[in-house]
Design a protein around this motif. Structure first.
Motif, PDB file in Angstrom:
ATOM      1  N   VAL A   1       0.878  -1.055  -0.008  1.00 29.42           N
ATOM      2  CA  VAL A   1      -0.090   0.029   0.014  1.00 29.42           C
ATOM      3  C   VAL A   1       0.768   1.207   0.041  1.00 29.42           C
ATOM      4  CG1 VAL A   1      -1.667   1.299   1.315  1.00 29.42           C
ATOM      5  CG2 VAL A   1      -1.774  -1.164   0.959  1.00 29.42           C
ATOM      6  N   HIS A   2       1.635   1.431   1.045  1.00 28.00           N
ATOM      7  CA  HIS A   2       2.805   2.409   0.885  1.00 28.00           C
ATOM      8  C   HIS A   2       3.597   2.792  -0.423  1.00 28.00           C
ATOM      9  CE1 HIS A   2       4.458   5.720   3.164  1.00 28.00           C
ATOM     10  NE2 HIS A   2       5.660   5.224   3.509  1.00 28.00           N
ATOM     11  N   TYR A   3       4.294   1.668  -0.698  1.00 28.29           N
ATOM     12  CA  TYR A   3       5.120   1.999  -1.953  1.00 28.29           C
ATOM     13  C   TYR A   3       4.378   2.104  -3.313  1.00 28.29           C
ATOM     14  CZ  TYR A   3       8.882   1.205  -4.971  1.00 28.29           C
ATOM     15  OH  TYR A   3      10.021   1.410  -5.946  1.00 28.29           O
ATOM     16  N   GLY A   4       3.100   1.576  -3.020  1.00 29.09           N
ATOM     17  CA  GLY A   4       2.258   1.778  -4.238  1.00 29.09           C
ATOM     18  C   GLY A   4       1.571   3.364  -4.262  1.00 29.09           C
ATOM     19  N   ARG A   5       1.943   4.010  -3.691  1.00 26.58           N
ATOM     20  CA  ARG A   5       1.704   5.597  -3.817  1.00 26.58           C
ATOM     21  C   ARG A   5       2.897   5.923  -4.429  1.00 26.58           C
ATOM     22  NH1 ARG A   5       2.058   7.794   1.750  1.00 26.58           N
ATOM     23  NH2 ARG A   5       1.067   9.659   0.866  1.00 26.58           N
ATOM     24  N   SER A   6       2.800   6.657  -5.668  1.00 27.17           N
ATOM     25  CA  SER A   6       3.701   7.093  -6.583  1.00 27.17           C
ATOM     26  C   SER A   6       4.752   7.928  -5.819  1.00 27.17           C
ATOM     27  CB  SER A   6       3.252   7.824  -7.799  1.00 27.17           C
ATOM     28  OG  SER A   6       2.382   8.783  -7.459  1.00 27.17           O
ATOM     29  N   GLU A   7       4.171   8.926  -4.997  1.00 21.93           N
ATOM     30  CA  GLU A   7       5.227   9.873  -4.641  1.00 21.93           C
ATOM     31  C   GLU A   7       6.187   9.131  -3.265  1.00 21.93           C
ATOM     32  OE1 GLU A   7       1.404  10.157  -1.941  1.00 21.93           O
ATOM     33  OE2 GLU A   7       1.935   9.811  -3.917  1.00 21.93           O
ATOM     34  N   VAL A   8       5.620   8.047  -2.888  1.00 22.72           N
ATOM     35  CA  VAL A   8       6.589   7.194  -2.000  1.00 22.72           C
ATOM     36  C   VAL A   8       7.336   6.329  -2.681  1.00 22.72           C
ATOM     37  CG1 VAL A   8       6.705   5.356  -0.357  1.00 22.72           C
ATOM     38  CG2 VAL A   8       4.759   7.018  -0.072  1.00 22.72           C
ATOM     39  N   ALA A   9       7.022   5.866  -3.857  1.00 22.40           N
ATOM     40  CA  ALA A   9       7.826   4.911  -4.556  1.00 22.40           C
ATOM     41  C   ALA A   9       9.142   5.800  -5.316  1.00 22.40           C
ATOM     42  CB  ALA A   9       7.012   4.548  -6.002  1.00 22.40           C
ATOM     43  N   ARG A  10       8.640   7.128  -5.646  1.00 25.26           N
ATOM     44  CA  ARG A  10       9.573   7.837  -6.190  1.00 25.26           C
ATOM     45  C   ARG A  10      10.805   8.399  -4.969  1.00 25.26           C
ATOM     46  NH1 ARG A  10       6.417  10.639  -8.897  1.00 25.26           N
ATOM     47  NH2 ARG A  10       5.448  11.857  -7.255  1.00 25.26           N
ATOM     48  N   ALA A  11      10.206   8.700  -3.703  1.00 24.49           N
ATOM     49  CA  ALA A  11      11.172   8.874  -2.709  1.00 24.49           C
ATOM     50  C   ALA A  11      12.048   7.814  -2.375  1.00 24.49           C
ATOM     51  CB  ALA A  11      10.326   9.524  -1.525  1.00 24.49           C
ATOM     52  N   CYS A  12      11.603   6.728  -2.278  1.00 27.02           N
ATOM     53  CA  CYS A  12      12.288   5.485  -2.073  1.00 27.02           C
ATOM     54  C   CYS A  12      13.284   5.226  -3.146  1.00 27.02           C
ATOM     55  CB  CYS A  12      11.546   4.219  -1.964  1.00 27.02           C
ATOM     56  SG  CYS A  12      10.404   4.063  -0.418  1.00 27.02           S
ATOM     57  N   LEU A  13      13.104   5.459  -4.340  1.00 23.84           N
ATOM     58  CA  LEU A  13      14.150   5.182  -5.436  1.00 23.84           C
ATOM     59  C   LEU A  13      15.041   6.420  -5.353  1.00 23.84           C
ATOM     60  CD1 LEU A  13      11.673   3.765  -8.270  1.00 23.84           C
ATOM     61  CD2 LEU A  13      13.382   2.711  -6.731  1.00 23.84           C
ATOM     62  N   GLU A  14      14.646   7.603  -4.988  1.00 25.81           N
ATOM     63  CA  GLU A  14      15.600   8.751  -4.882  1.00 25.81           C
ATOM     64  C   GLU A  14      16.811   8.316  -3.758  1.00 25.81           C
ATOM     65  OE1 GLU A  14      13.556  12.319  -4.691  1.00 25.81           O
ATOM     66  OE2 GLU A  14      12.684  12.138  -6.451  1.00 25.81           O
ATOM     67  N   LEU A  15      16.196   7.725  -2.670  1.00 27.55           N
ATOM     68  CA  LEU A  15      17.094   7.336  -1.754  1.00 27.55           C
ATOM     69  C   LEU A  15      18.112   6.425  -2.153  1.00 27.55           C
ATOM     70  CD1 LEU A  15      15.017   7.700   1.463  1.00 27.55           C
ATOM     71  CD2 LEU A  15      16.650   9.293   0.832  1.00 27.55           C
ATOM     72  N   GLN A  16      17.494   5.188  -2.812  1.00 27.52           N
ATOM     73  CA  GLN A  16      18.291   4.227  -3.275  1.00 27.52           C
ATOM     74  C   GLN A  16      19.313   4.542  -4.170  1.00 27.52           C
ATOM     75  OE1 GLN A  16      16.581   0.363  -4.570  1.00 27.52           O
ATOM     76  NE2 GLN A  16      16.935   0.947  -6.702  1.00 27.52           N
ATOM     77  N   GLU A  17      18.880   5.432  -5.082  1.00 26.34           N
ATOM     78  CA  GLU A  17      19.850   5.953  -6.203  1.00 26.34           C
ATOM     79  C   GLU A  17      21.012   7.141  -5.746  1.00 26.34           C
ATOM     80  OE1 GLU A  17      20.273   4.389  -9.499  1.00 26.34           O
ATOM     81  OE2 GLU A  17      18.527   3.264  -8.442  1.00 26.34           O
ATOM     82  N   GLY A  18      20.339   7.761  -4.884  1.00 27.91           N
ATOM     83  CA  GLY A  18      21.221   9.055  -4.214  1.00 27.91           C
ATOM     84  C   GLY A  18      22.352   8.794  -3.441  1.00 27.91           C
ATOM     85  N   VAL A  19      21.824   7.788  -2.317  1.00 23.51           N
ATOM     86  CA  VAL A  19      22.730   7.521  -1.143  1.00 23.51           C
ATOM     87  C   VAL A  19      22.765   6.171  -1.016  1.00 23.51           C
ATOM     88  CG1 VAL A  19      22.310   9.806  -0.035  1.00 23.51           C
ATOM     89  CG2 VAL A  19      21.005   7.719   0.484  1.00 23.51           C
ATOM     90  N   GLY A  20      22.184   5.355  -1.699  1.00 22.61           N
ATOM     91  CA  GLY A  20      22.266   3.861  -1.679  1.00 22.61           C
ATOM     92  C   GLY A  20      21.598   3.204  -0.790  1.00 22.61           C
TER      93      GLY A  20
END
Length: 174
Positions: A15-34
């Motif tokens: 549910v949480h990751y299914g929100r597009s803004e959450v997915a985007r924030a998670c992926l930015e953290l993954q790409e930006g700081v690993g």
């Protein structure tokens, strides 16, 4: 490597990751700081019902998922990214979707391991499936997220972040 039949962490994450803004924030953290997206979601999930992680908890959580993450999830993610970037013309074929589904299944194993570890460590003394929580866990989510992120970056999450979403009882739509 067992799959939990009922994993409240997985339900929350869908549910949480299914929100597009959450997915985007998670992926930015993954790409930006690993950052590990599953650990980011774990911090959110636990905080959503008032649980606060310690440094020792994070050390143990990382250890619980390290091998599976390094040997399965990350290589599958690499294959998916390669296929997406190098073979964009094949996007309509079945096998790129099959790789994506396999990666998702591997991510579920990570979340099952985290949920099993947490429930084994703390048992019923910490409620990880409450549906009757009246107080939001935004403060605890912030504490967990910022503790986790402080290990590898100087990024600080605040209340304006879409990651702060205190709905522990959220269930995926059928």
């Amino acid at each position: 490597m067992s799959q939990l039949a009922d994993n409240p962490f997985w339900d929350y994450s869908l549910v949480h990751y299914g929100r597009s803004e959450v997915a985007r924030a998670c992926l930015e953290l993954q790409e930006g700081v690993g950052a590990n997206v599953n650990l980011v979601l774990f911090c959110c999930w636990l905080g959503s019902f008032g649980q606060v992680l310690t440094v020792q908890d994070l050390d143990e959580a990382e250890e619980v998922i390290r091998d599976w993450n390094e040997q399965v999830v990350e290589p599958l993610r690499g294959v998916r990214r390669f296929v997406r970037s190098e073979f964009a013309g094949f996007a309509d074929q079945e096998w790129p979707q099959e790789v994506k589904q396999l990666e998702l299944r591997a991510e579920r194993v990570v979340q099952n391991r985290l949920c099993n570890w947490w429930q084994t460590k703390y048992g019923s003394s910490r409620d990880t499936g409450s549906t009757n929580r009246s107080e939001p866990g935004g403060e605890q989510q912030l504490q967990n997220l910022n503790l986790y992120l402080s290990r590898t970056s100087d990024i600080t999450i605040n209340y304006g972040s879409p990651l702060v979403w205190p709905v522990a009882s959220a269930k995926p739509k059928n």
